[in-house]
Each structure stands twice: as structure tokens, then as C-alpha cells.
Design a protein around this motif. Structure first.
Motif, PDB file in Angstrom:
ATOM      1  N   GLY A 562     -22.031   7.177 -56.884  1.00  0.00           N
ATOM      2  CA  GLY A 562     -21.431   6.622 -58.082  1.00  0.00           C
ATOM      3  C   GLY A 562     -21.837   7.290 -59.379  1.00  0.00           C
ATOM      4  O   GLY A 562     -21.602   6.714 -60.451  1.00  0.00           O
ATOM      5  N   VAL A 563     -22.402   8.485 -59.320  1.00  0.00           N
ATOM      6  CA  VAL A 563     -22.863   9.164 -60.531  1.00  0.00           C
ATOM      7  C   VAL A 563     -22.063  10.455 -60.715  1.00  0.00           C
ATOM      8  O   VAL A 563     -21.983  11.279 -59.800  1.00  0.00           O
ATOM      9  N   TYR A 564     -21.508  10.640 -61.908  1.00  0.00           N
ATOM     10  CA  TYR A 564     -20.644  11.784 -62.201  1.00  0.00           C
ATOM     11  C   TYR A 564     -21.076  12.433 -63.516  1.00  0.00           C
ATOM     12  O   TYR A 564     -21.786  11.827 -64.323  1.00  0.00           O
ATOM     13  N   VAL A 565     -20.630  13.654 -63.708  1.00  0.00           N
ATOM     14  CA  VAL A 565     -21.001  14.381 -64.917  1.00  0.00           C
ATOM     15  C   VAL A 565     -19.784  15.094 -65.497  1.00  0.00           C
ATOM     16  O   VAL A 565     -18.918  15.584 -64.762  1.00  0.00           O
ATOM     17  N   ALA A 566     -19.718  15.110 -66.827  1.00  0.00           N
ATOM     18  CA  ALA A 566     -18.734  15.894 -67.565  1.00  0.00           C
ATOM     19  C   ALA A 566     -19.491  16.499 -68.739  1.00  0.00           C
ATOM     20  O   ALA A 566     -19.548  15.925 -69.827  1.00  0.00           O
ATOM     21  N   SER A 567     -20.094  17.648 -68.502  1.00  0.00           N
ATOM     22  CA  SER A 567     -20.967  18.251 -69.508  1.00  0.00           C
ATOM     23  C   SER A 567     -20.923  19.767 -69.345  1.00  0.00           C
ATOM     24  O   SER A 567     -20.187  20.303 -68.517  1.00  0.00           O
ATOM     25  N   GLY A 568     -21.744  20.455 -70.153  1.00  0.00           N
ATOM     26  CA  GLY A 568     -21.788  21.913 -70.077  1.00  0.00           C
ATOM     27  C   GLY A 568     -20.595  22.585 -70.724  1.00  0.00           C
ATOM     28  O   GLY A 568     -20.229  23.694 -70.339  1.00  0.00           O
ATOM     29  N   TYR A 569     -19.991  21.944 -71.728  1.00  0.00           N
ATOM     30  CA  TYR A 569     -18.787  22.498 -72.352  1.00  0.00           C
ATOM     31  C   TYR A 569     -19.090  23.620 -73.340  1.00  0.00           C
ATOM     32  O   TYR A 569     -18.162  24.295 -73.804  1.00  0.00           O
ATOM     33  N   GLY A 570     -20.365  23.824 -73.680  1.00  0.00           N
ATOM     34  CA  GLY A 570     -20.712  24.873 -74.625  1.00  0.00           C
ATOM     35  C   GLY A 570     -20.040  24.663 -75.969  1.00  0.00           C
ATOM     36  O   GLY A 570     -20.037  23.554 -76.518  1.00  0.00           O
ATOM     37  N   ALA A 571     -19.459  25.730 -76.511  1.00  0.00           N
ATOM     38  CA  ALA A 571     -18.789  25.658 -77.814  1.00  0.00           C
ATOM     39  C   ALA A 571     -17.325  25.266 -77.687  1.00  0.00           C
ATOM     40  O   ALA A 571     -16.589  25.315 -78.679  1.00  0.00           O
ATOM     41  N   ARG A 572     -16.880  24.873 -76.498  1.00  0.00           N
ATOM     42  CA  ARG A 572     -15.460  24.572 -76.276  1.00  0.00           C
ATOM     43  C   ARG A 572     -15.257  23.136 -75.802  1.00  0.00           C
ATOM     44  O   ARG A 572     -14.466  22.862 -74.910  1.00  0.00           O
ATOM     45  N   GLY A 573     -15.976  22.217 -76.426  1.00  0.00           N
ATOM     46  CA  GLY A 573     -15.859  20.823 -76.028  1.00  0.00           C
ATOM     47  C   GLY A 573     -14.455  20.271 -76.185  1.00  0.00           C
ATOM     48  O   GLY A 573     -13.959  19.554 -75.313  1.00  0.00           O
ATOM     49  N   PHE A 574     -13.791  20.604 -77.294  1.00  0.00           N
ATOM     50  CA  PHE A 574     -12.447  20.072 -77.514  1.00  0.00           C
ATOM     51  C   PHE A 574     -11.415  20.743 -76.617  1.00  0.00           C
ATOM     52  O   PHE A 574     -10.328  20.212 -76.415  1.00  0.00           O
ATOM     53  N   THR A 575     -11.745  21.909 -76.068  1.00  0.00           N
ATOM     54  CA  THR A 575     -10.862  22.553 -75.085  1.00  0.00           C
ATOM     55  C   THR A 575     -11.038  21.911 -73.717  1.00  0.00           C
ATOM     56  O   THR A 575     -10.059  21.566 -73.039  1.00  0.00           O
ATOM     57  N   TRP A 576     -12.266  21.738 -73.278  1.00  0.00           N
ATOM     58  CA  TRP A 576     -12.522  21.269 -71.917  1.00  0.00           C
ATOM     59  C   TRP A 576     -12.272  19.769 -71.739  1.00  0.00           C
ATOM     60  O   TRP A 576     -11.877  19.327 -70.647  1.00  0.00           O
ATOM     61  N   ALA A 577     -12.521  18.965 -72.778  1.00  0.00           N
ATOM     62  CA  ALA A 577     -12.610  17.515 -72.583  1.00  0.00           C
ATOM     63  C   ALA A 577     -11.367  16.867 -71.987  1.00  0.00           C
ATOM     64  O   ALA A 577     -11.474  16.092 -71.026  1.00  0.00           O
TER      65      ALA A 577
END
Length: 616
Positions: A562-577
């Protein structure tokens, strides 16, 4: 192979139907095409009865064409949606996407579908290879398009269909759409007892379906066709394709906790809400977008690689997904971006990229000095945009949340899933996550002069929007101890970049009133994000150790339940999110995942386990 897909060359019959020159066949009969769709596909798959009592239903199709089958299904769903919260996903495959104007012309033959056709053509996909996800949340409908050769894209997809529409051109004129390897892939992506309808009764199709485990029968045809086929999967579905640790829970979670109220967490909250799941967001800061998502302005533009790699396609798909989410928001302003080459090597790379462009002319063209002109880029107002995505949700601000992963609880309250969307803070909760901190600083000021949206880039970037000016950004190594107000050294680095991009700003940038903002960006060793279930790294290393000796391991990866991650976007957070949120929401709900298997493997947190094993 060209990176952009080809549009079909069309002729139009006397009664207004589109005719594809390449396959010498019509997409439909202008006289009774909609009636044929209803008879062959909707009735042939037992719809709407087949989705009675269902909260999720998936229909897949070979050959999207004009989108007529999708619109007919959407219209039926509107009339017979099982519950107000039920979700319909339509997965389709297309190698030769129509031009938007051709699709609109073809669909104009049916005024009763005009409102749905307008909604579809307004978001019609460009001829860019990859997977596109288009949501119509007011009806609980989602369209997932796999654009490319079906001989590749079907095997790289991850979903289970409850019904299939086989609707390529005639098997005699389009062998690619009916090749022998198609049918096992259909069965592998079918739910138990999945139904199938098609207009053809060709012997090769009947045998292919039967060999793959479908019970096939002929039915009365429509119009001039005497017969058609209906089929039902009678053998147990084969094992699902390996999604590299991306398989979701057995049932959609009712309660989800999201850690982090930046763009990663806000996009997740919005995506889960669109699928009927209310998530609670926790952040120790007093307000949303207090970290790397809180700069006054941000630039959304694609990062384009000259090579046609899986990573290049992944970044391009994420950019298009983000642009689709933001483009109609009041916090986004469309602009062109002039990207100048920094040196001769980059100039040569730009030339190579333009020789085989990954985006059509509407998005990209050559610019003076050997540069690139990125059209349809966006300047964003991040704090306001994040607040909009979180609006109406349950958020808890202030005070470090107390997280117990073993109990899946936050602040003493139990959840069925917890998602780390909190940047570097995720590494404190799961130390095995290979996250690295990078320090990013931007400088900005307000002027008495309003400017239209404009942007320039060349290593760094400079933005103007109304009275605001912003430039930067640094991306250097950093520990967790840093000054949020920035440093003199970083300001000098940003000023040097500004002198190359916009020397007219330099005088203002040297005067009083300039502010700096620094924040930590979480990144990974390979600069791709971590999206998916969090592995139990020690257990995974032990379990998969036999792979070092060449022995196969036939089992799922051990995960933190039940544990998930959405991280490591670097300088492109608004692109990856937005892309990451769509993928994780699909995983959690067991819906078709809007990404290819190579893309899922490229961002899976499990990938680092196998790299460790490979290195020994």
C-alpha cells in the motif's frame, strides 16, 4: 522510421465518406455507418447489458479511425451509465491518425453526435508516437490512444478489456491490423469472459480467435454484409504482461493519503478525484506549493532529444499530457520559446532533431542562429495553479505528519494507500529510495511595465508575464541545509545566464528589488522519476539474487504494501506531475494504464534493484 506518424491520404466519396488511399477502403458508409457500429460492435458485445452493475468497464478497439465507434459508445454510456460514479475507459490503437479537420468533416454526417464530436475533435491528438490519455470527467469517460504500429503498441500495452471492437480496414487490404500474432495479444489483454465483435468473417480471423481461446460464432450481418462475428473468451486469460512492479492492489482503495501539497501531490489529488477516490493531502508547510512548486512563474516546454529512445518518447508524452491539463487553466499563458544553441555541438544536435522532428510544425520549427522555436509552450503561475488543483479536497497543513508505514496510518488515521509526493522528504520515510537533492534558485522582480507572455531559453531561461520577470535556474548539488532566500553565488550564475538570453533585462536585474527563491529538487541517478509501488529493497535484492547466476525468478517483486511514490521529478515537476498522476491513479484503481510497458519500466522504482544486481 520517421518519428512523426503519417496522416492518411484521403478521398471523399460522393455521399461524404472518407476513403483511405493507402488501404483502398472506406472508414464507414456515410449512409448507415452509425447504425452499423451499433449493430456490429455495441450489440455484438452485448452493450449496455454487459456493464450493468459495474463500477469500471473497459472497451478496447483496433483501429481508431474517425472515432465514430468511440462516440457511439460514449452516447450509449450517457444513456445507460450504471451509476453516477461508474467509469468507462476506451483503449484504441491507431497507426495513421486523421487530421483534426478531416475527423470533424467525417463526423459531421451525424448531427446527433455533434456535441460529443466537438468535445473529441477539440482535443484531437497530434501525430506523435506514444500513448495519449484524454479524460471527459463529466461522464466518467476516458480515451486512451496508443499511436503507432499495432504490431508493437499492442504488445507494449497494459490493460484488461471487457469488450473488443475489431475494426481495422478489410483483412484483405490491411494485413498489419489482422496479423496472426494479434490474437494471443488480444487474449492476454482480455478480462475473463470478454466479448468481441467484428464485421469480418474471414477464415484467418476466425481461426486466430479460436486458437487464442475465444469461442467464435457467426451472426446476422448489417446492411450489405450477410454475416459478422461475435466471440467470447472461454479459456482462462493468460498471465498479464510484466509491468515491472506497477501492478495495483486487488481492489481500488477507498482512502488514500498523499504526502506533499506541491504539484506532485496536487496532480495526484485531482487525478484520484476524477476516478471517484477522495484523497487527503498532508503537508508540514502552512500552505500549498511551499517548496519547489512555489516559484512565481514556471515554464512548460518540451525537452527534445535527437535520438528516438524510450526516454525521449517518455519525456515527450509527459509534456503533451501536462500541456493538455494546463492549457485551459487561467493560470497558464501560451507563448513561443526561442531556444538558442549554447555551442556548436548543440547547434548540430538541433539540426539533427529538425531533420526528423518528434513534434509537428504546429509545435516546433527552426529559428534564427540555428536555434529552435517551441510553439504552444506555457508560462505557469505555480502557486495559483497548485491551489486550483487542490480546491475542494481535504488538506492538512502545518506540523510534520506522523507516518506509520507498517500500519499505513498518518496522524493515527488508517488509509489503504499512502503516496509519497513530498520530494526529498520521501527518502526519510523510505531510505532505500535513490533520491538525490539538487538546489534550484530563481531570481525575479516586478516592473511597472506589463509585458505579453514571452520566454527565451539556452541552458537557463528568462520569462516575462505582465509585470513579472523571472530568470534562472540553478541546478547544483545540495544537502538538506540551504537558505530559502538563495545565495549570492547562485544569483551571479543566474545573472550570467540572463546576459546571454536578454541583455535588456540586465540593468534592471542589477538594481534593487530583485528577489531570490531557492528550493530542493529531488532527482535520481538516471534523471528519470520514481513512479509506482515502493519496493522492499532488501527483500527484493535477496529474492532476485539468483538472477545474477542466470536463473529465472518467476514471482512478483516484494513491495511495501500500500505504499507508492511519485517523486524524483528534478527541475521538471510541472512536466512530470500530470502524467505520473494519471499512471498512478490507473494503477490504484486497476484501470488501463495510460503508458507503454517500456515507459513503466523506465520510471519504476524497482529498476534500481536490477541495476544493483547487474553490477553485482
Amino acid at each position: 522510421m520517421a518519428r512523426l506518424l503519417l496522416h492518411p491520404e484521403l478521398d471523399w466519396t460522393d455521399d461524404g465518406a472518407p476513403h483511405a488511399r493507402r488501404h483502398d477502403d472506406v472508414y464507414f458508409s456515410a449512409q448507415d455507418g452509425l447504425a452499423e457500429t451499433r449493430a456490429v460492435f455495441l450489440n455484438g458485445c452485448g452493450l449496455p447489458e454487459s456493464w450493468e452493475g459495474r463500477t469500471e468497464f473497459t472497451v478496447a478497439e483496433t483501429g481508431f479511425g474517425t472515432g465514430l465507434n468511440f462516440l457511439a459508445l460514449w452516447q450509449l454510456w450517457r444513456a445507460h451509465r450504471p451509476t453516477p460514479a461508474a467509469q468507462l475507459t476506451f483503449v484504441s490503437f491507431e497507426a495513421y491518425p486523421l487530421r483534426r479537420e478531416d475527423a470533424a468533416r467525417a463526423l459531421s454526417a451525424w448531427p446527433e453526435l455533434s456535441d460529443l464530436a466537438d468535445a473529441l475533435t477539440a482535443r484531437w491528438p497530434d501525430p506523435v508516437r506514444g500513448v495519449r490519455s484524454i479524460a471527459f470527467p463529466e461522464d466518467g469517460v476516458r480515451l486512451i490512444l496508443h499511436l503507432g504500429d499495432i504490431r508493437e503498441t499492442l504488445a507494449q500495452s497494459a490493460f484488461r478489456a471487457d469488450a473488443w471492437f475489431l475494426d481495422g480496414f478489410s483483412p484483405a487490404k490491411n494485413d498489419d491490423m489482422w496479423h496472426a500474432g494479434l490474437y494471443p495479444d488480444l487474449a492476454a489483454r482480455s478480462a475473463p469472459c470478454a466479448r468481441l465483435g467484428t464485421f469480418t468473417v474471414a477464415g484467418a480471423v476466425r481461426r486466430g480467435l479460436a486458437d487464442a481461446g475465444f469461442e467464435v460464432s457467426k451472426a446476422e450481418g448489417h446492411g450489405r454484409k450477410r454475416e459478422r462475428l461475435e466471440a467470447r473468451l472461454v479459456l482462462a486469460p493468460v498471465a498479464a504482461a510484466d509491468t515491472f512492479g506497477m501492478r495495483g492492489p486487488p481492489a481500488a482503495p477507498a482512502r488514500v493519503a498523499i504526502l506533499g501539497a506541491g504539484i506532485a501531490g496536487a496532480a495526484l489529488a485531482q487525478a484520484l478525484k476524477g476516478r471517484g477516490i477522495e484523497a487527503e493531502v498532508f503537508d508540514p508547510a502552512p500552505r500549498p506549493a511551499s517548496g519547489a512548486s512555489g516559484n512565481p512563474l514556471a515554464l512548460l516546454m518540451p525537452r527534445l532529444d535527437a535520438g528516438d529512445t524510450a526516454e525521449a518518447g517518455l519525456l515527450l508524452g509527459a509534456y503533451l499530457a501536462a500541456r493538455d491539463v494546463y492549457r485551459d487553466m487561467p493560470e497558464a499563458e501560451e507563448t513561443d520559446v526561442l531556444q538558442s544553441p549554447r555551442n556548436d555541438a548543440e547547434r548540430a544536435r538541433f539540426e539533427k532533431l529538425l531533420a526528423d522532428p518528434p513534434l509537428p510544425f504546429e509545435y516546433l520549427e527552426a529559428a534564427r542562429g540555428g536555434g529552435l522555436l517551441h510553439k504552444r509552450a506555457l508560462i505557469l503561475r505555480p502557486p495559483q495553479l497548485v491551489a486550483r488543483l487542490l480546491k475542494g479536497g481535504t488538506c492538512h497543513f502545518g506540523g510534520e505528519p506522523v507516518v506509520d508505514l507498517a500500519q499505513r496510518s498518518v496522524n493515527g488515521r488508517s488509509f489503504e494507500a499512502i503516496i509519497f509526493a513530498n520530494g526529498m522528504a520521501a527518502a526519510a520515510l523510505a531510505p532505500s529510495l535513490p533520491l538525490e537533492a539538487r538546489l534550484g534558485q530563481v531570481d525575479f522582480l516586478e516592473t511597472p511595465v506589463n509585458a505579453p507572455p514571452s520566454a527565451a531559453a539556452s541552458g537557463s531561461y528568462a520569462l516575462a508575464l505582465g509585470p513579472q520577470r523571472l530568470w534562472g535556474a540553478t541546478f547544483g548539488p545540495s544537502g538538506t541545509d540551504f537558505a530559502p532566500g538563495g545565495t549570492v553565488e547562485a544569483r551571479a550564475e543566474n545573472l550570467e545566464g540572463l546576459e546571454r538570453l536578454s541583455p535588456y533585462w540586465v540593468r534592471a536585474a542589477r538594481e534593487a528589488g530583485v528577489q531570490s527563491r531557492a528550493s530542493l529538487r529531488a532527482t535520481t541517478p538516471d534523471r528519470l522519476p520514481l513512479i509506482g509501488a515502493v519496493p522492499d529493497y532488501p527483500a527484493a535484492l535477496e529474492l532476485f539474487a539468483p538472477m545474477k547466476k542466470g536463473r529465472a525468478v518467476d514471482t512478483d517483486a516484494p513491495l511495501l504494501p500500500g505504499v507508492y511514490v511519485a517523486s524524483g521529478y528534478g527541475a521538471r515537476g510541472f512536466t512530470w506531475a500530470p502524467w505520473a498522476a494519471d499512471v498512478l491513479a490507473a494503477q490504484l484503481t486497476g484501470s488501463p494504464i495510460p503508458a507503454s510497458l517500456p515507459a513503466l519500466r523506465a520510471v519504476s522504482p524497482l529498476r534500481f534493484v536490477f541495476r544493483i544486481l547487474k553490477r553485482g
